[in-house]
Write a protein that holds these residues in place. Structure first.
Motif, PDB file in Angstrom:
ATOM      1  N   LYS A   1     -40.271  18.675   0.964  1.00 20.79           N
ATOM      2  CA  LYS A   1     -39.362  19.425   1.839  1.00 20.79           C
ATOM      3  C   LYS A   1     -39.342  18.837   3.236  1.00 20.79           C
ATOM      4  CE  LYS A   1     -39.729  23.808  -0.603  1.00 20.79           C
ATOM      5  NZ  LYS A   1     -40.231  25.183  -0.552  1.00 20.79           N
ATOM      6  N   TYR A   2     -40.516  18.440   3.723  1.00 25.11           N
ATOM      7  CA  TYR A   2     -40.600  17.825   5.048  1.00 25.11           C
ATOM      8  C   TYR A   2     -39.824  16.511   5.077  1.00 25.11           C
ATOM      9  CZ  TYR A   2     -42.541  15.242   8.968  1.00 25.11           C
ATOM     10  OH  TYR A   2     -42.669  14.482  10.099  1.00 25.11           O
ATOM     11  N   LEU A   3     -40.000  15.685   4.041  1.00 27.37           N
ATOM     12  CA  LEU A   3     -39.299  14.404   3.996  1.00 27.37           C
ATOM     13  C   LEU A   3     -37.790  14.585   3.900  1.00 27.37           C
ATOM     14  CD1 LEU A   3     -41.649  12.344   1.671  1.00 27.37           C
ATOM     15  CD2 LEU A   3     -41.339  12.080   4.134  1.00 27.37           C
ATOM     16  N   LEU A   4     -37.361  15.584   3.157  1.00 22.00           N
ATOM     17  CA  LEU A   4     -35.917  15.847   3.096  1.00 22.00           C
ATOM     18  C   LEU A   4     -35.370  16.259   4.452  1.00 22.00           C
ATOM     19  CD1 LEU A   4     -35.470  17.694  -0.318  1.00 22.00           C
ATOM     20  CD2 LEU A   4     -34.753  15.386   0.292  1.00 22.00           C
TER      21      LEU A   4
ATOM     22  N   LYS B   1     -35.170  13.220   6.540  1.00 22.83           N
ATOM     23  CA  LYS B   1     -34.086  12.355   6.082  1.00 22.83           C
ATOM     24  C   LYS B   1     -32.801  12.646   6.844  1.00 22.83           C
ATOM     25  CE  LYS B   1     -31.313  12.801   2.362  1.00 22.83           C
ATOM     26  NZ  LYS B   1     -30.921  12.946   0.975  1.00 22.83           N
ATOM     27  N   GLU B   2     -32.603  13.896   7.169  1.00 23.56           N
ATOM     28  CA  GLU B   2     -31.400  14.283   7.892  1.00 23.56           C
ATOM     29  C   GLU B   2     -31.345  13.637   9.277  1.00 23.56           C
ATOM     30  OE1 GLU B   2     -28.911  15.958   6.489  1.00 23.56           O
ATOM     31  OE2 GLU B   2     -30.123  15.943   4.665  1.00 23.56           O
TER      32      GLU B   2
ATOM     33  N   PHE C   1     -30.587   5.929   3.055  1.00 21.13           N
ATOM     34  CA  PHE C   1     -30.866   5.425   1.706  1.00 21.13           C
ATOM     35  C   PHE C   1     -32.355   5.417   1.391  1.00 21.13           C
ATOM     36  CE2 PHE C   1     -32.635   1.377   2.929  1.00 21.13           C
ATOM     37  CZ  PHE C   1     -32.065   1.126   4.165  1.00 21.13           C
ATOM     38  N   LEU C   2     -33.217   5.724   2.344  1.00 20.71           N
ATOM     39  CA  LEU C   2     -34.659   5.672   2.107  1.00 20.71           C
ATOM     40  C   LEU C   2     -35.124   6.698   1.085  1.00 20.71           C
ATOM     41  CD1 LEU C   2     -35.997   5.143   5.727  1.00 20.71           C
ATOM     42  CD2 LEU C   2     -35.832   3.464   3.891  1.00 20.71           C
ATOM     43  N   ILE C   3     -34.508   7.871   1.071  1.00 19.38           N
ATOM     44  CA  ILE C   3     -34.913   8.920   0.145  1.00 19.38           C
ATOM     45  C   ILE C   3     -33.690   9.310  -0.681  1.00 19.38           C
ATOM     46  CG2 ILE C   3     -35.908  11.220  -0.094  1.00 19.38           C
ATOM     47  CD1 ILE C   3     -37.080  10.860   2.718  1.00 19.38           C
ATOM     48  N   LYS C   4     -33.705   8.955  -1.952  1.00 21.07           N
ATOM     49  CA  LYS C   4     -32.561   9.254  -2.810  1.00 21.07           C
ATOM     50  C   LYS C   4     -32.933  10.206  -3.945  1.00 21.07           C
ATOM     51  CE  LYS C   4     -30.127   4.962  -2.026  1.00 21.07           C
ATOM     52  NZ  LYS C   4     -29.540   3.759  -2.614  1.00 21.07           N
ATOM     53  N   SER C   5     -34.184  10.535  -4.065  1.00 24.14           N
ATOM     54  CA  SER C   5     -34.646  11.292  -5.222  1.00 24.14           C
ATOM     55  C   SER C   5     -34.436  12.795  -5.026  1.00 24.14           C
ATOM     56  CB  SER C   5     -36.130  11.026  -5.440  1.00 24.14           C
ATOM     57  OG  SER C   5     -36.605  11.747  -6.539  1.00 24.14           O
TER      58      SER C   5
END
Length: 70
Positions: free
Chosen positions: A47-50, A53-54, A60-64
């Motif tokens: 959740k933190y990484l998402l 990402k914003e 493109f670093l986090i696509k999963s």
């Protein structure tokens, strides 16, 4: 009291959406509890990484759609 260790632990548990009571934790075996904590940590990190990402310019670093340690 600000900075009290118990308050810090409570804040961490809230952040992880840790919804076990103290007596439930005591009844769990060590491995099951560790697995539960790792699962909650993985979800919190994802959740933190998402959220991060914003703010990134390179999206493109986090696509999963799920967090998986390889």
């Amino acid at each position: 009291m600000k900075g009290d260790w118990v308050n810090l632990v409570d804040d961490d548990l809230d952040c992880l959406s840790f919804n076990l009571k103290e007596n439930e934790i005591q009844k769990m075996n060590k491995n099951k509890f560790k697995k539960y904590v790792k699962s909650k940590m993985s979800n919190a990190v994802f959740k933190y990484l998402l959220a991060e990402k914003e703010d990134l310019s390179k999206r493109f670093l986090i696509k999963s759609s799920e967090y998986k340690i390889i």
